[in-house]
Design a protein around this motif. Structure first.
Motif, PDB file in Angstrom:
ATOM      1  N   PHE A 102       0.825  -1.204   0.000  1.00  0.00           N
ATOM      2  CA  PHE A 102       0.000   0.000   0.000  1.00  0.00           C
ATOM      3  C   PHE A 102       0.862   1.258   0.000  1.00  0.00           C
ATOM      4  N   ILE A 103       1.941   1.247   0.782  1.00  0.00           N
ATOM      5  CA  ILE A 103       2.820   2.424   0.819  1.00  0.00           C
ATOM      6  C   ILE A 103       3.449   2.651  -0.549  1.00  0.00           C
ATOM      7  N   THR A 104       3.952   1.561  -1.147  1.00  0.00           N
ATOM      8  CA  THR A 104       4.575   1.692  -2.457  1.00  0.00           C
ATOM      9  C   THR A 104       3.573   2.168  -3.499  1.00  0.00           C
ATOM     10  N   THR A 105       2.382   1.592  -3.481  1.00  0.00           N
ATOM     11  CA  THR A 105       1.345   1.994  -4.439  1.00  0.00           C
ATOM     12  C   THR A 105       0.944   3.445  -4.234  1.00  0.00           C
ATOM     13  N   GLY A 106       0.782   3.862  -2.985  1.00  0.00           N
ATOM     14  CA  GLY A 106       0.414   5.242  -2.707  1.00  0.00           C
ATOM     15  C   GLY A 106       1.467   6.218  -3.180  1.00  0.00           C
ATOM     16  N   LEU A 107       2.745   5.885  -2.945  1.00  0.00           N
ATOM     17  CA  LEU A 107       3.807   6.772  -3.399  1.00  0.00           C
ATOM     18  C   LEU A 107       3.866   6.844  -4.929  1.00  0.00           C
ATOM     19  N   LEU A 108       3.575   5.722  -5.594  1.00  0.00           N
ATOM     20  CA  LEU A 108       3.547   5.736  -7.065  1.00  0.00           C
ATOM     21  C   LEU A 108       2.411   6.622  -7.575  1.00  0.00           C
ATOM     22  N   VAL A 109       1.260   6.559  -6.931  1.00  0.00           N
ATOM     23  CA  VAL A 109       0.135   7.417  -7.344  1.00  0.00           C
ATOM     24  C   VAL A 109       0.491   8.881  -7.148  1.00  0.00           C
ATOM     25  N   VAL A 110       1.130   9.181  -6.000  1.00  0.00           N
ATOM     26  CA  VAL A 110       1.558  10.558  -5.751  1.00  0.00           C
ATOM     27  C   VAL A 110       2.559  11.007  -6.799  1.00  0.00           C
ATOM     28  N   ALA A 111       3.466  10.109  -7.170  1.00  0.00           N
ATOM     29  CA  ALA A 111       4.480  10.464  -8.170  1.00  0.00           C
ATOM     30  C   ALA A 111       3.850  10.759  -9.527  1.00  0.00           C
ATOM     31  N   LEU A 112       2.872   9.972  -9.927  1.00  0.00           N
ATOM     32  CA  LEU A 112       2.223  10.180 -11.221  1.00  0.00           C
ATOM     33  C   LEU A 112       1.434  11.479 -11.250  1.00  0.00           C
ATOM     34  N   LEU A 128      10.656   9.124 -10.432  1.00  0.00           N
ATOM     35  CA  LEU A 128      10.412   7.793  -9.920  1.00  0.00           C
ATOM     36  C   LEU A 128      11.493   7.345  -8.932  1.00  0.00           C
ATOM     37  N   ARG A 129      12.701   7.836  -9.152  1.00  0.00           N
ATOM     38  CA  ARG A 129      13.790   7.390  -8.274  1.00  0.00           C
ATOM     39  C   ARG A 129      13.593   7.888  -6.844  1.00  0.00           C
ATOM     40  N   PHE A 130      13.030   9.094  -6.700  1.00  0.00           N
ATOM     41  CA  PHE A 130      12.764   9.591  -5.349  1.00  0.00           C
ATOM     42  C   PHE A 130      11.665   8.761  -4.671  1.00  0.00           C
ATOM     43  N   ILE A 131      10.653   8.438  -5.454  1.00  0.00           N
ATOM     44  CA  ILE A 131       9.558   7.632  -4.919  1.00  0.00           C
ATOM     45  C   ILE A 131      10.070   6.252  -4.489  1.00  0.00           C
ATOM     46  N   THR A 132      10.976   5.702  -5.310  1.00  0.00           N
ATOM     47  CA  THR A 132      11.534   4.383  -4.979  1.00  0.00           C
ATOM     48  C   THR A 132      12.320   4.432  -3.680  1.00  0.00           C
ATOM     49  N   VAL A 133      13.127   5.472  -3.512  1.00  0.00           N
ATOM     50  CA  VAL A 133      13.926   5.608  -2.292  1.00  0.00           C
ATOM     51  C   VAL A 133      13.018   5.743  -1.073  1.00  0.00           C
ATOM     52  N   PHE A 134      12.011   6.625  -1.179  1.00  0.00           N
ATOM     53  CA  PHE A 134      11.084   6.806  -0.065  1.00  0.00           C
ATOM     54  C   PHE A 134      10.346   5.502   0.266  1.00  0.00           C
ATOM     55  N   SER A 135       9.956   4.772  -0.770  1.00  0.00           N
ATOM     56  CA  SER A 135       9.226   3.521  -0.571  1.00  0.00           C
ATOM     57  C   SER A 135      10.106   2.485   0.139  1.00  0.00           C
ATOM     58  N   VAL A 136      11.361   2.396  -0.278  1.00  0.00           N
ATOM     59  CA  VAL A 136      12.272   1.440   0.348  1.00  0.00           C
ATOM     60  C   VAL A 136      12.528   1.807   1.803  1.00  0.00           C
ATOM     61  N   ILE A 137      12.732   3.114   2.060  1.00  0.00           N
ATOM     62  CA  ILE A 137      12.992   3.546   3.441  1.00  0.00           C
ATOM     63  C   ILE A 137      11.789   3.253   4.342  1.00  0.00           C
ATOM     64  N   ALA A 138      10.591   3.565   3.878  1.00  0.00           N
ATOM     65  CA  ALA A 138       9.390   3.331   4.668  1.00  0.00           C
ATOM     66  C   ALA A 138       9.189   1.843   4.939  1.00  0.00           C
ATOM     67  N   SER A 139       9.397   1.019   3.910  1.00  0.00           N
ATOM     68  CA  SER A 139       9.231  -0.429   4.084  1.00  0.00           C
ATOM     69  C   SER A 139      10.258  -0.986   5.063  1.00  0.00           C
TER      70      SER A 139
END
Length: 364
Positions: free
Chosen positions: A32-42, A48-59
């Motif tokens: 859900f966190i990863t999906t939410g960050l992807l929606v925010v990014a779009l 996308l690289r910032f979203i990926t970093v944030f997603s990895v850190i949160a997970s």
């Protein structure tokens, strides 16, 4: 209102959550966190690289939190288990109130530690009590023999009777301990047969009187040496029969009589009462004395090993309190039959009731 309160209590009761459920929740939350960050990014046109970093850190943060909650109890359990293996049974695992498998494991380890602590305490008490019981007759026997060897006392019949008394006491104690050892090892077979109750119990009472008279004449101790207590037998109906192991039942009756006589007042009366039980060939047996009785708070302990009770002797100080093993032997023999033994209510003295099940039922 009563029913509503019950439903409300049921709703508030916490439900168990398994470790698998927690791990599944971790995966779902991470997705859900990863999906939410992807929606925010779009929607915000964020790279996308910032979203990926944030997603990895949160997970990773969430995973670290969940992993710590799972591994921390395991580390504590490992520490406690290591302490138990080294003989320290006082340590306990926290988190036994958790509503998952780790809580169940913590409760199991704590119960195991409590059981081991109780067994270790019982072992230490048993060794101390046995050492004390063996030391008394051995020390007395050694003193008698040293006096004879040193010439202080002559090896006359009186001196030899004193030595024999201590030897007999030592032999009875060893025999009792062997019975308890057989009990613990489960190697005592039960040989139950049908017998007539009146002649059987009459013989047990006669043996008790004869043994008491012989020990009284020789000055031997260990079991009761009193001849002022009257033993009375009450069997109804007179033709009553029962099904039990005669040798083991003899241990029960003899030990109960011995205990009752010791605590009887001068010229007291001990009654052995037998009645037919509720099952075929079953037996209800009671031994009643006129002594001080057993306090209610002590009744659950009277059948423990080496328990002599706290009631003062009704026939004066200096009377032999025994080894504290007789009632433990009686309970063992009754348990071997699948029966029950306990202290019953009595307006005067002590009344111990024994129930033997008789012929076991056969299932077709």
């Amino acid at each position: 209102m009563r029913g509503t309160g019950s439903r409300w209590s049921a709703k508030r009761r916490p439900l168990p959550v398994s470790v698998a459920t927690k791990l599944g929740t971790l995966v779902v939350v991470s997705v859900f966190i990863t999906t939410g960050l992807l929606v925010v990014a779009l929607r915000t046109k964020t790279e996308l690289r910032f979203i990926t970093v944030f997603s990895v850190i949160a997970s990773m943060l969430i995973t670290q939190f969940v992993a710590h909650s799972l591994t921390s109890p395991l580390d504590e359990m490992n520490t406690v288990a290591r302490s138990i293996s080294h003989g320290d049974y006082t340590r306990r695992v926290s988190g036994a109130d958790r509503r998952d498998e780790l809580g169940d494991l913590a409760s199991t380890i704590n119960r195991m530690a409590e059981d081991l602590e109780a067994v270790d305490l019982h072992r230490k008490e048993l060794v101390a009590n046995v050492s004390h019981e063996l030391r008394t007759p051995i020390a007395a026997l050694r003193a008698v023999l040293e006096n004879v060897v040193d010439g202080v006392s002559a090896a006359d019949p009186e001196t030899m009777r004193t030595a024999l008394k201590q030897t007999e006491r030592l032999g009875r104690l060893v025999e009792t301990l062997l019975d308890l050892s057989r009990l613990d090892n489960g190697v005592v077979p039960l040989k139950a047969n049908r017998f007539e109750v009146w002649p059987y119990l009459s013989g047990v009472l006669k043996e008790a009187n004869l043994a008491s008279a012989q020990r009284r004449g020789s000055g031997s101790g260990g079991q009761h040496t009193r001849t002022d207590v009257h033993l009375h037998l009450d069997v109804s109906p007179p033709e009553l029969t029962a099904h039990a192991d005669a040798e083991r039942l003899h241990q029960v009756v003899a030990n109960l009589i011995d205990n009752a006589v010791k605590h009887s007042p001068p010229h007291g009366r001990v009654t052995v009462r037998a009645r037919r039980g509720s099952q075929p060939e079953s037996l209800d047996l009671e031994v009643v004395d006129e002594g001080p009785g057993i306090p209610e708070q002590e009744r659950h302990r009277v059948f423990e090993r080496f328990n002599r009770g706290r009631a003062p002797s009704p026939h004066g100080p200096g009377s032999d309190g025994g080894t504290g093993l007789g009632l433990a032997i009686a309970r063992w023999a009754v348990d071997l039959h699948g029966g029950r033994i306990g202290v019953a209510e009595s307006s005067r003295g002590c009344r111990i009731r024994v129930t033997l099940p008789g012929v076991p039922r056969t299932t077709s």
